[in-house]
Scaffold this active site. Structure first.
Site, mmCIF file in Angstrom:
data_model
loop_
_atom_site.group_PDB
_atom_site.id
_atom_site.type_symbol
_atom_site.label_atom_id
_atom_site.label_comp_id
_atom_site.label_asym_id
_atom_site.label_seq_id
_atom_site.Cartn_x
_atom_site.Cartn_y
_atom_site.Cartn_z
ATOM 1 N N HIS A 193 46.009 51.038 14.661
ATOM 2 C CA HIS A 193 44.973 51.525 15.376
ATOM 3 C C HIS A 193 45.808 52.390 16.450
ATOM 4 O O HIS A 193 45.406 53.137 17.203
ATOM 5 C CB HIS A 193 44.218 50.551 16.464
ATOM 6 C CG HIS A 193 42.951 49.825 15.934
ATOM 7 N ND1 HIS A 193 42.822 48.689 15.633
ATOM 8 C CD2 HIS A 193 42.021 50.520 15.024
ATOM 9 C CE1 HIS A 193 41.814 48.591 14.991
ATOM 10 N NE2 HIS A 193 40.867 49.761 14.680
ATOM 11 N N ARG A 223 29.755 46.154 14.248
ATOM 12 C CA ARG A 223 29.658 47.314 15.163
ATOM 13 C C ARG A 223 29.511 48.741 14.521
ATOM 14 O O ARG A 223 29.536 48.653 13.339
ATOM 15 C CB ARG A 223 31.108 47.373 16.023
ATOM 16 C CG ARG A 223 32.313 47.684 15.065
ATOM 17 C CD ARG A 223 33.640 47.596 15.912
ATOM 18 N NE ARG A 223 33.637 48.729 17.036
ATOM 19 C CZ ARG A 223 34.191 49.706 16.903
ATOM 20 N NH1 ARG A 223 34.753 50.168 15.447
ATOM 21 N NH2 ARG A 223 34.339 50.795 17.617
ATOM 22 N N TYR A 316 40.564 64.139 17.732
ATOM 23 C CA TYR A 316 40.842 63.038 16.982
ATOM 24 C C TYR A 316 39.917 63.035 15.677
ATOM 25 O O TYR A 316 40.326 62.313 14.672
ATOM 26 C CB TYR A 316 40.956 61.754 17.859
ATOM 27 C CG TYR A 316 41.031 60.346 16.800
ATOM 28 C CD1 TYR A 316 42.175 60.158 16.075
ATOM 29 C CD2 TYR A 316 39.822 59.571 16.640
ATOM 30 C CE1 TYR A 316 42.236 59.013 15.490
ATOM 31 C CE2 TYR A 316 40.123 58.584 15.919
ATOM 32 C CZ TYR A 316 41.397 58.359 15.244
ATOM 33 O OH TYR A 316 41.340 57.193 14.394
HETATM 34 C C1 HEM Z 1 39.648 53.383 14.039
HETATM 35 C C2 HEM Z 1 40.790 49.878 11.022
HETATM 36 C C3 HEM Z 1 38.486 46.695 13.821
HETATM 37 C C4 HEM Z 1 37.781 50.101 16.858
HETATM 38 C C5 HEM Z 1 40.359 52.646 12.954
HETATM 39 C C6 HEM Z 1 41.309 53.149 11.859
HETATM 40 C C7 HEM Z 1 41.385 52.263 11.067
HETATM 41 C C8 HEM Z 1 40.633 50.994 11.795
HETATM 42 C C9 HEM Z 1 42.247 52.340 10.043
HETATM 43 C C10 HEM Z 1 41.758 54.668 11.982
HETATM 44 C C11 HEM Z 1 42.825 54.902 12.409
HETATM 45 C C12 HEM Z 1 43.581 56.171 12.217
HETATM 46 O O1 HEM Z 1 43.385 57.273 12.926
HETATM 47 O O2 HEM Z 1 44.714 56.176 11.485
HETATM 48 C C13 HEM Z 1 40.099 48.629 11.405
HETATM 49 C C14 HEM Z 1 40.152 47.461 10.671
HETATM 50 C C15 HEM Z 1 39.387 46.444 11.477
HETATM 51 C C16 HEM Z 1 39.138 47.324 12.684
HETATM 52 C C17 HEM Z 1 40.700 47.284 9.278
HETATM 53 C C18 HEM Z 1 39.411 45.044 11.194
HETATM 54 C C19 HEM Z 1 39.911 44.086 11.909
HETATM 55 C C20 HEM Z 1 38.053 47.399 14.911
HETATM 56 C C21 HEM Z 1 37.398 46.764 15.988
HETATM 57 C C22 HEM Z 1 37.034 47.479 16.938
HETATM 58 C C23 HEM Z 1 38.091 48.883 16.704
HETATM 59 C C24 HEM Z 1 36.773 45.143 16.053
HETATM 60 C C25 HEM Z 1 36.427 47.508 18.222
HETATM 61 C C26 HEM Z 1 36.575 48.216 19.336
HETATM 62 C C27 HEM Z 1 38.384 51.520 16.762
HETATM 63 C C28 HEM Z 1 38.154 52.710 17.040
HETATM 64 C C29 HEM Z 1 38.734 53.645 16.376
HETATM 65 C C30 HEM Z 1 39.061 52.758 14.978
HETATM 66 C C31 HEM Z 1 37.493 52.896 18.496
HETATM 67 C C32 HEM Z 1 38.617 55.194 16.229
HETATM 68 C C33 HEM Z 1 37.590 55.538 15.583
HETATM 69 C C34 HEM Z 1 37.003 56.978 15.898
HETATM 70 O O3 HEM Z 1 36.985 57.609 16.773
HETATM 71 O O4 HEM Z 1 36.462 57.644 14.498
HETATM 72 N N1 HEM Z 1 40.202 51.340 12.783
HETATM 73 N N2 HEM Z 1 39.544 48.590 12.517
HETATM 74 N N3 HEM Z 1 38.354 48.538 15.223
HETATM 75 N N4 HEM Z 1 38.890 51.409 15.321
HETATM 76 FE FE1 HEM Z 1 38.982 50.031 14.001
#
Ligand code: HEM
Length: 343
Positions: A193, A223, A316
């Protein structure tokens, strides 16, 4: 079969389309006129009839075409599916979860017969019939994670839990919003993250991780996340940025309504029984701006959200370059009327 599957593509000629029913059931993600990251987790315990939240693993009119698109991506780049050796048990756990859920939730599409460890799986939309021995990988054509995720819409990450953290150590990732399994594999929750702006300072990831470490079997969570994609393309990976990145520059005031899509991810989180791993399916829904504004309250709200979104988030999410044109288009559908909270 109860669902009629679209004949459509997510690349080249982009024949992807949403039926009027698919537009109405689109998981519009904004419950107010502005957006900031938060720990927006809730129980994944069903939802209104016909919505993508009703079933454990939503199957819709795009199922067959999405699975064809996944097969093309994998043929080109087998590293989109990886599983470190200790994650094989988690792969079986996930296969069991998906097969039992789909067979119960869509009995006309899927059937699972179990006689001890001898299983018989029928997938009618994809024309697959497979007899195999549960937990014996020699009885499937590929590993259990790959086998079941070639038949399940959405990307899927499997996380191992140890040292009070989650580690991304297996996955099938072919329809991601610009991140790479091959790059992230072996990373922990904070590491993968790291590129996300603002959320770290807001404490979002600390709170989310604390919640996830305590996730219980039988009590999944969900979510919504969102971004913007030019053309209805599933594979917006860093590996193929040279293919889809330049398409961002093809947007004009005339075509923005049909080419620019809101991309919503319905993410669910499941504790798995034998491995204690967490499964993280990320299901992608695409809807063009043209189709969004067919629902006046969505058009109004999306206009306000995108107009007022902090620059860092637009950068982003990769649509800063087209934001003025998108906002200008949507402004024509915003009459200034007050909106009520909720979707
Ligand atoms: C973005 C994976 C759970 C919040 C991301 C990214 C990945 C990822 C790979 C992209 C990061 C990049 O730019 O390279 C995961 C995985 C999860 C998980 C495998 C499972 C455990 C969560 C949870 C939250 C969260 C529970 C709760 C708040 C976010 C947010 C972003 C993000 C806010 C930015 C997304 C955007 O603006 O498009 N996540 N995530 N993630 N994740 Fe997770």
């Amino acid at each position: 079969m109860t669902i009629s599957f679209n004949d459509e593509t997510f690349r080249d000629d982009y024949t992807f389309h949403n039926s009027p029913a698919a537009i109405r059931r689109f998981p519009f993600p904004f419950d107010q006129d502005s957006y900031m990251y938060s720990v927006n987790l809730e129980p994944h315990a069903g939802g209104r009839e016909g919505t993508p939240f009703q079933k454990r693993f939503d199957v819709d009119e795009h199922y067959v075409a999405e699975m064809k698109d996944r097969a093309i991506t994998l043929a080109d780049d087998p590293l989109r599916c990886q599983s470190l050796p200790h994650m094989e048990l988690a792969g079986w756990d996930f296969l069991e979860l998906v097969m039992t859920s789909k067979a119960e939730d869509y009995p006309d599409l899927f059937t699972l017969n179990r006689d001890g460890d001898r299983w018989h799986w029928i997938n009618r939309p994809l024309g697959i019939e497979q007899r195999f021995t549960f937990l014996d990988p020699t009885t499937l054509p590929c590993g259990p994670l790959e086998y079941i995720t070639r038949q399940t819409q959405g990307d899927h990450a499997l996380l191992d839990q140890r040292d009070d953290n989650l580690w991304m150590e297996a996955g099938m990732i072919t329809s991601q919003a610009d991140w790479s399994l091959d790059f992230d594999i072996g990373m922990n929750f904070y590491e993968w993250h790291a590129p996300v702006p603002r959320a770290h300072e807001l404490g979002v990831f600390q709170r989310a991780l604390k919640f996830l470490l305590a996730l219980q079997q039988g009590a999944p969570s969900r979510r919504l996340n969102w971004t913007m994609t030019v053309n209805p393309r599933l594979d917006t990976s860093p590996e193929n940025y040279h293919k889809w990145g330049p398409e961002k520059r093809t947007i004009t005031p005339e075509n923005v309504g049909s080419k620019q899509h809101l991309r919503v991810e319905l993410q669910t989180l499941w504790r798995l029984p034998r491995s204690n791993a967490i499964a993280f399916p990320i299901r992608c829904y695409l809807l063009s701006l043209e189709d969004i504004v067919s629902q006046p309250k969505w058009g109004r709200r999306l206009h306000r959200v995108l107009r007022d979104l902090p620059d860092e988030l637009a950068e982003y999410k990769g649509f800063a370059v087209n934001r003025p044109m998108i906002v200008d288009y949507l402004s024509r559908f915003d009459d200034g009327a007050p909106t009520s909270p909720g979707i």
